[in-house]
Motif scaffolding. Structure first.
Motif, PDB file in Angstrom:
ATOM      1  N   ILE A 223       3.404 -45.013  12.837  1.00 51.34           N
ATOM      2  CA  ILE A 223       3.447 -44.083  11.709  1.00 51.34           C
ATOM      3  C   ILE A 223       2.841 -44.766  10.497  1.00 51.34           C
ATOM      4  O   ILE A 223       2.849 -45.997  10.385  1.00 51.34           O
ATOM      5  CB  ILE A 223       4.898 -43.624  11.427  1.00 51.34           C
ATOM      6  N   SER A 224       2.308 -43.983   9.584  1.00 48.34           N
ATOM      7  CA  SER A 224       1.777 -44.526   8.332  1.00 48.34           C
ATOM      8  C   SER A 224       2.277 -43.667   7.181  1.00 48.34           C
ATOM      9  O   SER A 224       2.621 -42.489   7.370  1.00 48.34           O
ATOM     10  CB  SER A 224       0.245 -44.544   8.343  1.00 48.34           C
ATOM     11  N   LEU A 225       2.301 -44.245   5.989  1.00 43.44           N
ATOM     12  CA  LEU A 225       2.712 -43.472   4.823  1.00 43.44           C
ATOM     13  C   LEU A 225       1.686 -42.394   4.497  1.00 43.44           C
ATOM     14  O   LEU A 225       2.034 -41.296   4.063  1.00 43.44           O
ATOM     15  CB  LEU A 225       2.908 -44.398   3.621  1.00 43.44           C
ATOM     16  N   ALA A 226       0.420 -42.709   4.739  1.00 39.58           N
ATOM     17  CA  ALA A 226      -0.652 -41.755   4.414  1.00 39.58           C
ATOM     18  C   ALA A 226      -0.526 -40.455   5.193  1.00 39.58           C
ATOM     19  O   ALA A 226      -0.858 -39.380   4.674  1.00 39.58           O
ATOM     20  CB  ALA A 226      -2.015 -42.394   4.677  1.00 39.58           C
ATOM     21  N   GLN A 227      -0.027 -40.522   6.438  1.00 37.38           N
ATOM     22  CA  GLN A 227       0.059 -39.301   7.240  1.00 37.38           C
ATOM     23  C   GLN A 227       1.181 -38.379   6.770  1.00 37.38           C
ATOM     24  O   GLN A 227       1.211 -37.205   7.136  1.00 37.38           O
ATOM     25  CB  GLN A 227       0.247 -39.653   8.719  1.00 37.38           C
ATOM     26  N   LEU A 228       2.084 -38.908   5.964  1.00 36.80           N
ATOM     27  CA  LEU A 228       3.230 -38.122   5.496  1.00 36.80           C
ATOM     28  C   LEU A 228       2.941 -37.349   4.222  1.00 36.80           C
ATOM     29  O   LEU A 228       3.676 -36.411   3.880  1.00 36.80           O
ATOM     30  CB  LEU A 228       4.435 -39.033   5.264  1.00 36.80           C
TER      31      LEU A 228
END
Length: 328
Positions: A223-228
């Motif tokens: 998971i990445s912060l950018a995808q959220l």
């Protein structure tokens, strides 16, 4: 017989008055008993969690457990867009390593869903006094997709709100950062209902099935912060103010940034969060603190933030511009 009838007419209203007073007295005694029984609270809780079989301090009484919760600069707040001031210092953020994929643990901490973040993701610029590294993110929501954000914009409460918590780069732990009046920076994002599912959130939605019970945790892979959050190009419009943590101890050491563009989630995805449980077994819903007084604080907006006008003000503005008669 008529005399007896008249006597009844005189006596019965008197009895009714006595009965009414007795009822009021009994009601007051019962309420006092209830209040005594239900407020021997120790820890804090949300309004939806409070019950006599779970004695806790609901939001109005958080100061009983944590005195800072009655401070003057508390969060969340209602942002009145027409009262915000444009601040040219609120430039676009620089997001470093927000695209980086990481592994972590997602946990039902008894009050919310929380995910730890490696300190590699850093934010800077955006009017901040330096760089801040990500620590964790968590969410606040309503009941089965109903209103549940903590902050509101012109009185509108969104279904859910994401908080990505950062601390100044040179601090090694959040507790120490909170001793600095500007030690913590939180990015707040609102959610809106969408007709289709947001595939980028599937890892989190699936993980919720494994952490329904309080203190449950499970791994969260890739998971990445950018995808959220919305694309970086859509993150130039935001509001800024200084406030506090929105949960006890309510420490007033937070630079808040609230982004205007919401994140889409389907109703099914939003409802998935309401399947979690509080420690007392109740459905985990309404996990938001009511908005707090501004107490003289100024809310600023970035150059791209839009001041929202009510429909009535908009009609009046158009009428004035074109010299049309206004309808009262």
């Amino acid at each position: 017989m008529r005399s007896h009838d008249r006597k009844q007419v005189i006596v019965l209203p008197s009895l009714r008055r006595v009965s009414s007073k007795m009822q009021q007295l009994i009601l007051l005694v019962l309420l006092a008993s209830f209040w005594t029984t239900c407020t021997k609270a120790g820890d804090w809780c949300y309004q939806s969690q409070f019950a006599c079989d779970h004695q806790c301090n609901e939001p109005a009484n958080w100061n009983h457990a944590h005195s800072d919760c009655e401070g003057r600069y508390q969060s969340p707040i209602n942002v009145v867009t027409r009262k915000t001031l444009k601040d040219e210092r609120l430039t676009p953020f620089q997001f470093s390593n927000y695209q980086q994929i990481f592994k972590s643990t997602i946990k039902n901490n008894g009050h919310s869903v929380q995910v730890g973040v490696p300190n590699l993701s850093i934010i800077s610029d955006g009017g901040l006094p330096g760089g801040y590294k990500a620590v964790q993110f968590h969410l606040h929501w309503g009941n089965n997709g109903g209103p549940g954000s903590e902050h509101t914009i012109d009185g509108e409460q969104y279904p859910m709100e994401l908080h990505i918590v950062h601390m100044k780069q040179h601090y090694t732990d959040l507790t120490t950062a909170l001793s600095d009046p500007e030690g913590v920076a939180v990015l707040g994002f609102f959610y809106e209902r969408s007709t289709s599912a947001n595939r980028k959130y599937e890892p989190i939605i699936k993980a919720l099935q494994n952490i329904k019970a309080a203190n449950g945790n499970t791994s969260l892979n890739s998971i990445s912060l950018a995808q959220l959050i919305p694309p970086e190009k859509n993150l130039t419009t935001y509001y800024r103010y200084k406030g506090s943590l929105t949960t006890p101890g309510c420490t007033e050491a937070v630079i808040w940034t609230l982004f205007e563009n919401p994140i889409p989630l389907s109703m099914e995805q939003l409802r998935a969060f309401s399947e979690l449980k509080f420690p007392n077994g109740k459905q985990m819903v309404g996990t938001f603190r009511p908005v707090q007084p501004l107490n003289g604080r100024q809310v600023s907006r970035s150059g791209g933030a839009v001041i929202l006008l009510s429909s009535a003000l908009l009609v009046a503005a158009i009428a004035t511009a074109f010299g049309l008669p206004q309808v009262n």
